[in-house]
Write a protein that holds these residues in place. Sequence first.
Motif, PDB file in Angstrom:
ATOM      1  N   THR A  72       0.826  -1.200   0.000  1.00  0.00           N
ATOM      2  CA  THR A  72       0.000   0.000   0.000  1.00  0.00           C
ATOM      3  C   THR A  72       0.866   1.259   0.000  1.00  0.00           C
ATOM      4  OG1 THR A  72      -1.698  -1.199   1.232  1.00  0.00           O
ATOM      5  CG2 THR A  72      -1.880   1.203   1.188  1.00  0.00           C
ATOM      6  N   MET A 199      -8.422   3.010  -3.519  1.00  0.00           N
ATOM      7  CA  MET A 199      -8.812   2.016  -2.523  1.00  0.00           C
ATOM      8  C   MET A 199      -9.096   0.669  -3.182  1.00  0.00           C
ATOM      9  SD  MET A 199     -12.113   2.111   0.036  1.00  0.00           S
ATOM     10  CE  MET A 199     -13.252   2.176  -1.371  1.00  0.00           C
ATOM     11  N   TRP A 209      -8.224  -3.070   1.818  1.00  0.00           N
ATOM     12  CA  TRP A 209      -9.241  -2.060   1.506  1.00  0.00           C
ATOM     13  C   TRP A 209      -9.110  -0.846   2.424  1.00  0.00           C
ATOM     14  CZ3 TRP A 209     -12.461  -2.528  -2.656  1.00  0.00           C
ATOM     15  CH2 TRP A 209     -12.513  -3.771  -3.269  1.00  0.00           C
ATOM     16  N   LYS A 210      -8.984  -1.108   3.723  1.00  0.00           N
ATOM     17  CA  LYS A 210      -8.875   0.015   4.668  1.00  0.00           C
ATOM     18  C   LYS A 210      -7.593   0.806   4.453  1.00  0.00           C
ATOM     19  CE  LYS A 210     -11.615  -2.081   8.375  1.00  0.00           C
ATOM     20  NZ  LYS A 210     -11.605  -2.555   9.782  1.00  0.00           N
ATOM     21  N   GLY A 212      -5.897   1.002   1.729  1.00  0.00           N
ATOM     22  CA  GLY A 212      -6.007   1.705   0.461  1.00  0.00           C
ATOM     23  C   GLY A 212      -6.748   3.018   0.616  1.00  0.00           C
ATOM     24  N   TYR A 213      -7.798   2.999   1.447  1.00  0.00           N
ATOM     25  CA  TYR A 213      -8.584   4.227   1.643  1.00  0.00           C
ATOM     26  C   TYR A 213      -7.808   5.250   2.472  1.00  0.00           C
ATOM     27  CZ  TYR A 213     -12.302   7.405   3.008  1.00  0.00           C
ATOM     28  OH  TYR A 213     -13.054   8.526   3.237  1.00  0.00           O
ATOM     29  N   SER A 217      -5.753   6.912  -0.645  1.00  0.00           N
ATOM     30  CA  SER A 217      -6.782   7.906  -0.951  1.00  0.00           C
ATOM     31  C   SER A 217      -6.562   9.185  -0.135  1.00  0.00           C
ATOM     32  CB  SER A 217      -8.177   7.338  -0.680  1.00  0.00           C
ATOM     33  OG  SER A 217      -8.465   6.280  -1.571  1.00  0.00           O
TER      34      SER A 217
END
Length: 460
Positions: A72, A199, A209-210, A212-213, A217
């Motif tokens: 990430t 994300m 996912w978390k 990535g956000y 992001s």
Amino acid sequence: MSAPKSKGEEEPSDANIPDNYVSYTLKHQKALDPISWDNWWQELNLLHAAILGLTPIMGIIGAFVVRLRWETAVWSVVYYFMTGLGITAGYHRLWAHRSYNASKPLQFLLCILGAGAVQGSIRWWARGHRAHHRYTDTDLDPYNAHKGLLWSHIGWMLFKPRRKPGVADISDLAKNEVVRWQHRHYLFLVFGMGYIFPMVVAGLGWGDWKGGYVYASLLRLCFVHHSTFCVNSLAHYLGDAPFDDKHTPRDHLITALCTIGEGYHNFHHQFPMDYRNAIKWYQYDPTKWTIWFTSKLGLSSHLKVFPENEVRKGQLTMQLKRLREIQEKLNWPSDNSHLPVISWESFLQQAQSRPLICIAGFIHDVDDFLDQHPGGRHLLTKYIGRDATTAFFGGVYDHSNAAHNLLSMKRVGVLLGGAPHGLEDKAIPPSQRLRIAHYNEMGGSGYSSAALSDSEGLLG
């Protein structure tokens, strides 16, 4: 009369502005009241404040609860550069300055990546940036650097503008179908490319996912924002002005590192349509190399480069200006016009009571140098009341530039009849021959005009 416009053609917004547009507008356009502790909350641009305030807050909170995975981290850095280049290579150098031509695929890619930086549509961004270049450091400049580092960095977005930015034409962008498409679908593109896409890549790619956000992001977006904002603030504050110091833009490596190569801002403001910011191969400008690389792939063309001769003139102008500042701190011999004209008989008579020596048509008083002469006092005293021109110019010793310059400071008179024929060039000391003249000296007499021609200004 102007040619009639075809149907649907937009007239340039600056086509009919008056010659005194800036002063007239500042005088007649009423500005909003200054921001104070009493009214600041009423003057906030709520949308911008929410985006610029909540994004870092949410990202920092998320970083405390979500572990950063190396995949990430790498993706966040990669996407930072991708969306940053959407601004620097796309919004800035392509659309705001038209410094090169891009194919449709490259335009769509840059406009999508630029939307991922969440800095407004191309139309809005380019309109403000063109106003910034046209009205730099005035109150019609949206991010006027004279209002302070904090204002030019972020304050101009957090608060409602005190007055409308100066007029700037974007009729060319209004005709561009890629720009129009992005403007129509901007909200969709912002959420998709700014928050969801980074994300999704981390989520589908390695199940984060978390992370990535939070990292790709939110925190990535925070870095992109302030990287771009440094072009408006740090690039007008830190560094040198090697091309022109009339306005605030500066060149500095640190700013370049912070802004994906936009840190050579003094050059950019002098030559805004040049696709480069850095002109030296070793200067950090990944945006320039990206544009150059796309041209080799056939995705871009007509990369604009300002003539090297004109670039060098700008550099020389500033170098001469700095030399002039040094020159003004030095003592120079008085203008020849202030020196009395002395006959040979008068020279001989005065030399009986003063240590006067004649060299190249000038009378010199060497009283304070008799004991400092490197060759000894006796070499000077033997020429008192005599013409030492031949000896000084190589007959005994071919004196250095320093000796010539020092000798000129000891002139007290001009010999009637001037310098012997063939020694006209010797009348001007070396430091004077390259002396930088003031504008009001160009047509005058003395050493100033001598800076333009060695044969002038021999006698006052």
